[in-house]
Design a protein around this motif. Structure first.
Motif, PDB file in Angstrom:
ATOM      1  N   VAL A   1       0.897  -1.038  -0.168  1.00  0.00           N
ATOM      2  CA  VAL A   1       0.090   0.028   0.001  1.00  0.00           C
ATOM      3  C   VAL A   1       0.869   1.264  -0.109  1.00  0.00           C
ATOM      4  N   ARG A   2       1.976   1.242   0.388  1.00  0.00           N
ATOM      5  CA  ARG A   2       2.978   2.190   0.320  1.00  0.00           C
ATOM      6  C   ARG A   2       3.383   2.917  -0.935  1.00  0.00           C
ATOM      7  N   HIS A   3       3.151   1.918  -2.116  1.00  0.00           N
ATOM      8  CA  HIS A   3       3.173   2.481  -3.503  1.00  0.00           C
ATOM      9  C   HIS A   3       1.961   3.634  -3.839  1.00  0.00           C
ATOM     10  N   TRP A   4       0.947   3.747  -2.920  1.00  0.00           N
ATOM     11  CA  TRP A   4      -0.280   4.270  -3.441  1.00  0.00           C
ATOM     12  C   TRP A   4       0.045   5.657  -3.103  1.00  0.00           C
ATOM     13  N   ARG A   5       0.125   6.365  -4.354  1.00  0.00           N
ATOM     14  CA  ARG A   5       0.498   7.983  -4.308  1.00  0.00           C
ATOM     15  C   ARG A   5      -0.362   8.757  -3.426  1.00  0.00           C
ATOM     16  N   ALA A   6      -1.684   8.774  -3.579  1.00  0.00           N
ATOM     17  CA  ALA A   6      -2.856   9.274  -3.081  1.00  0.00           C
ATOM     18  C   ALA A   6      -2.641   9.043  -1.355  1.00  0.00           C
ATOM     19  N   ARG A   7      -2.285   7.927  -0.824  1.00  0.00           N
ATOM     20  CA  ARG A   7      -1.917   7.967   0.582  1.00  0.00           C
ATOM     21  C   ARG A   7      -0.788   8.446   1.076  1.00  0.00           C
ATOM     22  N   ALA A   8       0.251   8.194   0.272  1.00  0.00           N
ATOM     23  CA  ALA A   8       1.511   8.923   0.512  1.00  0.00           C
ATOM     24  C   ALA A   8       1.553  10.303   0.429  1.00  0.00           C
ATOM     25  N   GLU A   9       0.803  10.831  -0.271  1.00  0.00           N
ATOM     26  CA  GLU A   9       0.407  12.355  -0.186  1.00  0.00           C
ATOM     27  C   GLU A   9      -0.404  12.929   0.591  1.00  0.00           C
ATOM     28  N   ARG A  10      -0.978  12.001   1.551  1.00  0.00           N
ATOM     29  CA  ARG A  10      -1.839  12.269   2.537  1.00  0.00           C
ATOM     30  C   ARG A  10      -3.376  12.819   2.073  1.00  0.00           C
ATOM     31  N   ARG A  11      -3.717  12.517   0.743  1.00  0.00           N
ATOM     32  CA  ARG A  11      -4.663  12.926  -0.029  1.00  0.00           C
ATOM     33  C   ARG A  11      -6.044  12.240   0.300  1.00  0.00           C
ATOM     34  N   LEU A  12      -6.087  11.263   1.079  1.00  0.00           N
ATOM     35  CA  LEU A  12      -7.348  10.482   1.368  1.00  0.00           C
ATOM     36  C   LEU A  12      -8.000  10.937   2.509  1.00  0.00           C
ATOM     37  N   PRO A  13      -9.538  10.817   2.391  1.00  0.00           N
ATOM     38  CA  PRO A  13     -10.299  11.297   3.382  1.00  0.00           C
ATOM     39  C   PRO A  13     -10.049  10.537   4.630  1.00  0.00           C
ATOM     40  N   ARG A  14     -10.181  11.436   5.664  1.00  0.00           N
ATOM     41  CA  ARG A  14      -9.713  10.943   7.035  1.00  0.00           C
ATOM     42  C   ARG A  14     -10.725   9.689   7.459  1.00  0.00           C
ATOM     43  N   ASP A  15     -10.073   8.666   7.923  1.00  0.00           N
ATOM     44  CA  ASP A  15     -10.758   7.493   8.421  1.00  0.00           C
ATOM     45  C   ASP A  15     -11.432   6.736   7.043  1.00  0.00           C
ATOM     46  N   TRP A  16     -10.695   6.846   6.093  1.00  0.00           N
ATOM     47  CA  TRP A  16     -11.475   6.179   4.902  1.00  0.00           C
ATOM     48  C   TRP A  16     -11.553   4.836   5.148  1.00  0.00           C
TER      49      TRP A  16
ATOM     50  N   GLY B   1      -6.041  -0.928 -20.923  1.00  0.00           N
ATOM     51  CA  GLY B   1      -7.393  -0.396 -21.641  1.00  0.00           C
ATOM     52  C   GLY B   1      -7.110   0.886 -22.576  1.00  0.00           C
ATOM     53  N   ASN B   2      -8.110   1.801 -22.340  1.00  0.00           N
ATOM     54  CA  ASN B   2      -8.082   3.015 -23.168  1.00  0.00           C
ATOM     55  C   ASN B   2      -7.321   4.055 -22.101  1.00  0.00           C
ATOM     56  N   PHE B   3      -6.943   3.821 -21.150  1.00  0.00           N
ATOM     57  CA  PHE B   3      -6.236   4.748 -20.409  1.00  0.00           C
ATOM     58  C   PHE B   3      -4.800   4.755 -20.122  1.00  0.00           C
ATOM     59  N   TRP B   4      -4.028   5.795 -19.785  1.00  0.00           N
ATOM     60  CA  TRP B   4      -2.626   5.521 -19.121  1.00  0.00           C
ATOM     61  C   TRP B   4      -2.831   5.821 -17.648  1.00  0.00           C
ATOM     62  N   ILE B   5      -2.429   4.560 -16.952  1.00  0.00           N
ATOM     63  CA  ILE B   5      -2.244   4.464 -15.641  1.00  0.00           C
ATOM     64  C   ILE B   5      -1.048   5.298 -14.997  1.00  0.00           C
ATOM     65  N   ARG B   6      -1.176   6.230 -14.084  1.00  0.00           N
ATOM     66  CA  ARG B   6      -0.059   6.957 -13.565  1.00  0.00           C
ATOM     67  C   ARG B   6       0.686   6.091 -12.458  1.00  0.00           C
ATOM     68  N   ALA B   7       2.044   5.930 -12.367  1.00  0.00           N
ATOM     69  CA  ALA B   7       2.698   5.457 -11.319  1.00  0.00           C
ATOM     70  C   ALA B   7       1.971   5.905  -9.885  1.00  0.00           C
ATOM     71  N   GLY B   8       1.634   4.900  -9.036  1.00  0.00           N
ATOM     72  CA  GLY B   8       1.178   5.130  -7.806  1.00  0.00           C
ATOM     73  C   GLY B   8      -0.384   5.133  -8.023  1.00  0.00           C
ATOM     74  N   ASP B   9      -0.826   4.842  -9.114  1.00  0.00           N
ATOM     75  CA  ASP B   9      -2.431   4.773  -9.255  1.00  0.00           C
ATOM     76  C   ASP B   9      -2.991   3.735  -8.541  1.00  0.00           C
ATOM     77  N   ILE B  10      -4.170   3.653  -8.158  1.00  0.00           N
ATOM     78  CA  ILE B  10      -5.027   2.658  -7.437  1.00  0.00           C
ATOM     79  C   ILE B  10      -5.396   1.633  -8.498  1.00  0.00           C
ATOM     80  N   VAL B  11      -5.663   0.530  -8.400  1.00  0.00           N
ATOM     81  CA  VAL B  11      -6.406  -0.150  -9.470  1.00  0.00           C
ATOM     82  C   VAL B  11      -7.065  -1.338  -8.590  1.00  0.00           C
ATOM     83  N   SER B  12      -8.368  -1.597  -9.075  1.00  0.00           N
ATOM     84  CA  SER B  12      -8.889  -2.881  -8.470  1.00  0.00           C
ATOM     85  C   SER B  12      -9.400  -3.761  -9.569  1.00  0.00           C
ATOM     86  N   PRO B  13      -8.927  -5.065  -9.761  1.00  0.00           N
ATOM     87  CA  PRO B  13      -9.234  -5.988 -10.556  1.00  0.00           C
ATOM     88  C   PRO B  13     -10.463  -6.796 -10.535  1.00  0.00           C
ATOM     89  N   SER B  14     -11.393  -6.595 -11.263  1.00  0.00           N
ATOM     90  CA  SER B  14     -13.073  -7.198 -10.947  1.00  0.00           C
ATOM     91  C   SER B  14     -12.896  -8.426 -11.513  1.00  0.00           C
TER      92      SER B  14
END
Ligand code: HEM
Length: 485
Positions: free
Chosen positions: A80-95, A320-333
């Motif tokens: 989870v330390r690879h997750w950019r939004a978490r590392a940059e503390r951009r997640l809602p509090r207590d997500w 797919g049709n997108f560029w996923i950026r380093a540190g983006d979160i992905v959920s395989p369905s």
């Protein structure tokens, strides 16, 4: 598939944060997730941006792309330390979905650390993997016996015909009994622990405290088995890696408890449901006695883990049709991938018919469910389902399939209840008969010793043993030996 190994995303290509996202968890998703996956696929292609409780996530929908994400762990990282939004503390509090990911254990490790941890699981589970070893044989016999005992209890409580909830009165207690035995718990694990696991996986408002409670119970169990080793999975994990601390072993057991209780239970219920709702191919496999095939077919239609754990892009990569950026979160369905697989059954991806073993319910790639755990879980599911078919002369849903109550959450496709009207067959086990409940105190070998040391593994809701089915179960498993030692 183009993965552009060293390319960076072209400037101007849309980023996850810049795209409008549709919240995934809606009432439509609860009742008919398939329509939601199809709409996302037709709007965005194989990968879609969605909102998960206020956080944007890439949802991977097509079979080929899901397989790529699962298999390629050099690009798709688990830590989870690879997750950019978490590392940059951009997640809602207590997500609420973060609580489980902060529990650092095998599933969320990468590279050598992951391989070593996985090996520990594998060697500790191997004695239980098949029926050739004493532990494997005993566990198989116990699972069948617990299932029969629960059916006998049902008959004692509700009669040889009547109404039952096969989730609460059969599947959940069965798996708690199996977990208690397999893990070597000195006191019974209660339904409250399963509810805490639900809260964590579904991202309930109290996901954090629920995770802490379940983790605490497993850490106490680890400490207990270190001081009193037995012939159980906890003790074998310590044998396999004596350097494990109580806290780390507690974390590993916690993850196993999720799979053994919640995920295995959902595979049992989802398989029973496909049979009960009249899925023709599933029923045909039951009629020919191919239970393994029944489970595979049900898993294709309705996998218990609909969406697997998050991965985090190790670098910019096109999917797919997108560029996923380093540190983006992905959920395989897995659930969406299975729809894709069934729809393309005659295309280039599979031969003329889809092999039911192509399902991804066990995952794929380096983090897939370890083979020993799959054997074990497969045995439990086929036994649980098989005993119902053997002992029930008739069973029908008491609600129309489209009104069944499903849990709300991104990971698990699980029923809250599986209500049926049933009639037992003449030979079904009856309480009090030799081998029925009451005759079986102490079926959980190794249980009952030194229960006091673990006070708090499972809070007891209604006094000693409690009342009703769970109370009877507790008395059945621990008999007069509770609190001894
Ligand atoms: C029907 C029941 C089960 C199903 C459907 C199932 C499915 C899965 C899946 C899909 C994964 C991979 C998750 C991912 O890649 O995000 C996984 C991993 C794992 N499962 Fe199972 N599982 C089941 C039962 C069990 C049981 C009973 C145990 C142990 C008691 C277990 C132990 C594990 C472990 C240790 C991993 C992590 C492997 C790793 O990260 O290398 N599973 N399981």
């Amino acid at each position: 598939m183009e993965t552009h190994p060293f390319a960076a995303a072209p400037a101007g290509s849309p980023t996850l944060d810049s795209l409008p996202v549709e919240p995934l968890l809606t009432s439509e998703f609860d009742t008919d997730p398939g329509s939601v996956y199809e709409r996302l696929r037709s709007t965005y292609g194989p990968v879609a941006p969605v909102g998960l409780m206020g956080v944007p996530v890439w949802l991977v929908l097509d079979y080929r792309e899901v397989l790529e994400v699962l298999r390629n762990d050099t690009v798709w990282r688990r830590d989870v330390r690879h997750w950019r939004a978490r590392a940059e503390r951009r997640l809602p509090r207590d997500w609420p979905l973060l609580a489980g990911y902060e529990v650092r254990q095998t599933m969320f490790l990468d590279d050598e650390e992951h391989r070593a941890a996985r090996l520990t699981h594998h060697s500790a589970m191997r004695p239980f993997q098949d029926g050739h070893s004493p532990e494997g044989w005993e566990l198989r016999a116990a699972v069948a016996k617990y299932a029969d005992d629960l059916i006998a209890l049902l008959a004692a409580e509700s009669g040889t015909s009547g109404f039952a909830d096969l989730a609460a009165q059969y599947t959940r207690p069965l798996l708690l009994m199996v977990t208690t035995k397999l893990f070597g718990c000195p006191v019974e694990l209660g339904d409250e622990m399963v509810m805490d696991l639900w809260r964590m996986l579904d991202g309930g408002p109290d996901a954090g405290p629920a995770t802490e409670r379940a983790l605490g119970a497993m850490t106490r169990l680890a400490a207990h088995r270190r001081s009193r080793p037995g012939e159980d999975l906890t003790s074998y994990m310590l044998l396999s890696d004596p350097s494990l601390s109580d806290e780390q072993l507690g974390r590993e057991l916690f993850m196993n408890a999720v799979y053994l209780n919640d995920i295995t239970g959902n595979m049992v219920c989802n398989t029973l449901l496909e049979v009960l709702r009249g899925n023709a191919t599933v029923r045909r496999s039951v009629a020919t006695g191919q239970l393994g095939e029944t489970v595979n077919r049900a898993a294709l239609v309705n996998p218990p883990t609909a969406n697997l754990c998050f991965r985090f892009a190790g670098r910019d990569v096109r999917l797919g049709n997108f560029w996923i950026r380093a540190g983006d979160i992905v959920s395989p369905s897995v659930a969406a991938a299975h729809r894709d697989l069934l729809a393309i059954g005659t295309s280039h991806l599979v031969d003329s018919t889809v092999s039911t073993r192509a399902h991804l319910a066990w995952g794929a790639g380096p983090h897939q469910c370890p083979s020993a755990a799959r054997e074990l879980a497969g045995m439990i599911v086929t036994t649980a389902v098989g005993r119902i078919f053997e002992h029930f002369a008739r069973a029908e849903l008491t609600l129309p399939p489209d009104q069944l109550p499903w849990r709300t959450g991104p990971v698990v496709r699980g029923l809250r209840l599986l209500p049926v009207r049933y009639e037992l067959s003449a030979g079904a086990p009856v309480a009090g008969r030799a081998g029925g409940p009451g005759a079986s105190a102490g079926v959980a070998a190794g249980a009952g010793d030194d229960g006091a040391a673990l006070a708090g593994v499972a809070p007891e809701p209604s006094g000693r043993g409690g009342s009703g089915l769970l109370g009877a179960l507790r008395r059945m498993m621990f008999g007069g030996r509770r609190g001894g030692g």
